[in-house]
Design a protein around this motif. Structure first.
Motif, PDB file in Angstrom:
ATOM      1  N   VAL B 223       0.727  -1.176   0.111  1.00  0.00           N
ATOM      2  CA  VAL B 223      -0.282   0.222  -0.153  1.00  0.00           C
ATOM      3  C   VAL B 223       1.374   1.363   0.775  1.00  0.00           C
ATOM      4  O   VAL B 223       0.046   1.824  -0.845  1.00  0.00           O
ATOM      5  N   ALA B 224       1.998   0.990   0.250  1.00  0.00           N
ATOM      6  CA  ALA B 224       3.456   2.539   0.547  1.00  0.00           C
ATOM      7  C   ALA B 224       3.166   2.197  -0.208  1.00  0.00           C
ATOM      8  O   ALA B 224       3.495   3.732  -0.987  1.00  0.00           O
ATOM      9  N   VAL B 225       3.660   1.612  -1.899  1.00  0.00           N
ATOM     10  CA  VAL B 225       3.769   2.447  -3.699  1.00  0.00           C
ATOM     11  C   VAL B 225       2.335   2.428  -3.934  1.00  0.00           C
ATOM     12  O   VAL B 225       2.502   2.973  -5.510  1.00  0.00           O
ATOM     13  N   MET B 226       1.489   2.724  -3.557  1.00  0.00           N
ATOM     14  CA  MET B 226      -0.021   2.130  -4.367  1.00  0.00           C
ATOM     15  C   MET B 226      -0.588   3.413  -3.872  1.00  0.00           C
ATOM     16  O   MET B 226      -0.355   4.398  -3.334  1.00  0.00           O
ATOM     17  N   ASP B 227      -0.867   3.819  -5.319  1.00  0.00           N
ATOM     18  CA  ASP B 227      -1.566   5.499  -4.820  1.00  0.00           C
ATOM     19  C   ASP B 227      -2.529   5.387  -4.193  1.00  0.00           C
ATOM     20  O   ASP B 227      -3.663   4.319  -4.287  1.00  0.00           O
ATOM     21  N   PRO B 228      -2.575   6.463  -3.453  1.00  0.00           N
ATOM     22  CA  PRO B 228      -4.076   6.206  -2.986  1.00  0.00           C
ATOM     23  C   PRO B 228      -5.318   6.641  -3.447  1.00  0.00           C
ATOM     24  O   PRO B 228      -5.996   6.569  -2.619  1.00  0.00           O
ATOM     25  N   ARG B 229      -5.217   7.040  -4.207  1.00  0.00           N
ATOM     26  CA  ARG B 229      -6.471   6.868  -5.178  1.00  0.00           C
ATOM     27  C   ARG B 229      -7.143   6.074  -4.989  1.00  0.00           C
ATOM     28  O   ARG B 229      -8.270   5.587  -5.329  1.00  0.00           O
ATOM     29  N   GLY B 313      -3.919   4.650   8.053  1.00  0.00           N
ATOM     30  CA  GLY B 313      -3.769   6.142   7.034  1.00  0.00           C
ATOM     31  C   GLY B 313      -3.553   5.657   6.085  1.00  0.00           C
ATOM     32  O   GLY B 313      -3.376   6.067   4.793  1.00  0.00           O
TER      33      GLY B 313
END
Lengths: 353, 371
Positions: B223-229, B313
């Motif tokens: 999730v760190a490298v995933m786009d928050p969108r 978050g």
């Protein structure tokens, strides 16, 4: 024994290589890169990165190369003993994680002074902070769970056995971040009994060594408790199981038959033999401690590796994320190996398999 | 070779017919009888049922639109609009009433009587999970204001958000484990049944390496490298499923290894069944029941993982409600204890329930292991 150790170490090489492949693949397969967040289409120009700058950044960090090239470069950096450079702090990742402790030896100090400087630097680094917290948690865990497990085994089927197992099982299901939040609200904010932010009070450097240690313990009390209670059920159940197993052994029956008191049987025969499998526990507990550290350190602002990991995630600091993932997996691998070697040392039959 | 292919094709054709040998009608009945003996497991099952009902009926329990209203002389049921399949069964104009003004005014009746409104009945919690209300910002639990669990920093009702958060929790729990099961069983079956170099070089190594990563670490790295969108309940569910399969794979592999040399497998092979058929039609059903125990524990684990990443978050993003992201608000407002107590209790109770159900299943499957 030497042959067994050598064989196990050799087997670790492909595993280590695979660990780097998995970490790299995970980071590459997820959509996005460190700079793509700055390319939000709907946002105003002030929050947009200019496309040329974006390409330049990708090129600067080699992210525009094909992935096998990227992987090979990263692997070469790792093999040279470096962990890369942090994007957000602009210094080597090893400095960020270990506080540059290894440089104590190249400063030209006499060996004793260098060693003490090394230890001090390491203790102040995120790595040191995490190790101190986890050791405290481990101590707390064993100090509570071992006697409970022992008593539950000796009085098998008693009310104590059943109630302690139900209670510890309930504790196991309690999410540690919830307990952390409740403890802070109650003990930290409402009663104002203990501090709940960071590792030291402001100005603790001026305190005497005893006051400093007390200050540290007060800060560590809540986070260590949160890390420890989840493993209680596991350790207690493990202790109970191993003690029960040793109590069924022939040598225990012999000890009883020769007229030893139950107390002496327990102390001299059952507990001593049950301690060996208990050694392997540290290896089994490490993954959960590592995961627990991340969230607990973040909540209590404990300046350790876990908090650093979360900060690196918020900052999209790839090299730190990659380095910590690899180091975490390697730590688990090594602790499993250590546990296996301890078992092999205690029981020669293991070495054959 | 042609025999094998035939076996493979037949699996698909027969998959829907009859109960698999391990979970036959009688066996399931016995299992249930044994399972019922455990009070804890039944309580856990009860709570899971309660959660399912709460998640499904959430629009009827927490909604800023009335359940029933007589408006301009017509009966309407606006709260049912988001409740399939009832919204399709009721006449369209009966659910499609959209009150022109902010529905809040219904709460203030009879201060502002509206002549067009006749009888009306509001849901027990008359707020929707997304609706922000300035005057309720950080309001503590108050029954008179109909905020049983208080409000968050946007004046949104915590109870309403938790009801919708139960949907996320269930989705993540069941679907993530479903994904993990598919991958874990496939990988484990391959290693356990194929054996040889496929097992020692590929499958065992892969499982060993994946087990080195604490799932939470791996999940955070993704999730760190995933786009928050892209971060929502569905992607978080998928990522948890894709990272938490190694435990199930290891277990499946061990089961297949044990069953591979059984008489049952030998006789199936002797009867002309291909290896794929033997693996999935004969071995898998026998491994399935014990696998169910592990899957139940994995549900508890997935729920915990989702709430932990959302708490940090980097999971389900607000305003989409999840127990974890509601709980995280308390770290910004330490005096708002209700933001910490209620969502955390929901996480704890559901994790405990799944663990109790798993424990009950384990004892029912192997009564000797109890105690």
């Amino acid at each position: 024994m030497l042959g067994y150790t050598a064989r196990r170490l050799l087997l670790m090489v492909p595993t280590l290589l695979l660990i780097t492949v998995v970490v790299f693949a995970v980071v590459k397969l997820a959509p996005g890169n460190p700079f793509s967040v700055l390319q939000v289409p709907g946002e105003g120009p002030s929050r947009q990165m200019n496309p040329e700058d974006y390409q330049a950044m990708l090129h600067r960090y080699g992210l525009d190369r094909p992935w096998p090239v990227q992987y090979w470069r990263w692997l070469r950096t790792l093999a040279s003993g470096s962990l890369g450079e942090s994007f957000s702090q602009r210094r080597p990742v090893s400095d960020v994680l270990f506080g540059g402790a290894e440089r104590a030896f190249s400063a030209g100090l006499p060996p004793a002074a260098a060693a003490s400087s090394f230890l001090r630097r390491l203790a102040e680094s995120p790595f040191g902070a995490t190790v101190q917290l986890n050791l405290l948690a481990l101590l707390l865990m064993v100090a509570v769970a071992f006697p409970v497990g022992l008593r539950a085994a000796v009085r098998r089927g008693s009310a104590f056995d059943r109630i302690s197992s139900v209670l510890l099982y309930g504790l196991y299901s309690l999410p540690n971040f919830w307990v952390a939040v409740l403890l802070i609200v109650l003990v930290g904010v409402h009663w104002r009994l203990l501090p709940f932010i960071g590792m030291h009070s402001d100005g603790s450097g001026a305190m005497g060594p005893l006051a400093q240690a007390w200050d540290f313990l007060r800060h560590a009390a809540l986070p260590a408790l949160c890390l420890a209670y989840g493993g209680l059920a596991f350790v207690a159940r493990f202790t109970r199981g191993t003690i029960l197993e040793t109590l069924n052994q022939d040598y225990v029956r012999t000890a009883r038959a020769k007229g030893l008191t139950e107390r002496a049987v327990l102390r001299r025969h059952a507990i001593r033999n049950a301690l060996i499998p208990l050694l392997t526990l540290a290896g089994l507990l490490l993954p959960s401690l590592v995961s627990g550290s991340v969230i607990i350190e973040e909540i209590f602002a404990w300046p350790g590796l876990g908090r650093l990991f979360v900060q690196a995630i918020y900052a999209r600091d790839y090299p730190v994320i990659l380095a910590e993932s690899v180091l975490g997996a390697v730590a688990v691998l090594l602790s499993t190996l250590a546990a296996d070697l301890a078992c092999a040392a205690a029981d020669p039959r293991v070495r054959l398999t | 070779m042609s025999g094998r292919e035939e076996g493979a094709v037949k699996i698909g054709a027969e998959a829907g017919t009859g109960a698999p040998p391990g979970l036959g009608g009688d066996a399931a009945g016995t299992l249930w009888a044994l399972f019922r003996r455990s009070k804890g497991a039944m309580a856990g099952l009860g709570f899971v049922g309660f959660l399912l009902a709460a998640a499904y009926f959430a629009p009827l329990i927490a909604n800023n639109e009335p359940l029933i209203i007589r408006y301009e002389g017509r009966w309407s049921f606006p709260a049912f609009r988001e409740l399939p399949p009832l919204n399709h069964l009721l006449p369209k104009d009966a659910v499609d009433l959209r009150l022109a003004a902010d529905p809040d005014w219904l709460l203030d009746l009879p201060a502002k009587p509206d002549p067009r409104v006749g009888f009306f009945l509001l849901p027990p919690v008359p707020y929707s999970p997304y609706q922000t209300r300035l005057r309720d910002v950080n309001l503590g639990p108050s029954l008179s204001r109909r905020h049983p669990f208080g409000c968050d920093d946007g004046g949104r009702d915590v109870c309403a958000r938790m009801l919708y958060g139960a949907r996320v929790s269930l989705l993540v729990g069941f679907l993530a484990v479903g994904v993990a099961l598919v991958i874990g069983v496939a990988v484990g079956a391959l290693g356990g049944y194929a054996g040889g170099w496929v097992d020692t070089v590929v499958v065992s190594r892969l499982i060993e390496v994946m087990m080195c990563f604490p799932t939470f670490f791996l999940l955070l790295a993704v999730v760190a490298v995933m786009d928050p969108r892209y971060l929502n309940a569905w992607t978080v569910m998928l990522v948890i499923g894709l990272t938490s399969w190694p435990g199930l794979a290891r277990y499946t592999r061990a089961e297949f290894l044990r069953l591979k040399d059984s008489d049952m497998a030998a006789s199936a092979l002797a009867a002309g069944a291909g290896p794929v058929r033997v693996a999935f039609r004969h071995l898998l059903p026998n491994a399935l029941t014990p696998l169910l125990v592990n899957a139940t524990f994995a549900i508890a684990g997935s729920i915990l993982l989702e709430s932990a990443v959302s708490f940090l978050g980097v999971g389900v993003q607000p305003p989409e409600p999840s127990w974890g992201n509601i709980l995280s608000l308390v770290t910004r407002y330490w005096s708002a204890w209700w933001l910490g107590l209620f969502p955390g209790a929901a996480i704890f109770l559901s994790v405990l329930s799944y663990n109790l159900v798993g424990e009950g299943l384990r004892e029912a499957l192997d009564p000797h292991s109890a105690g």
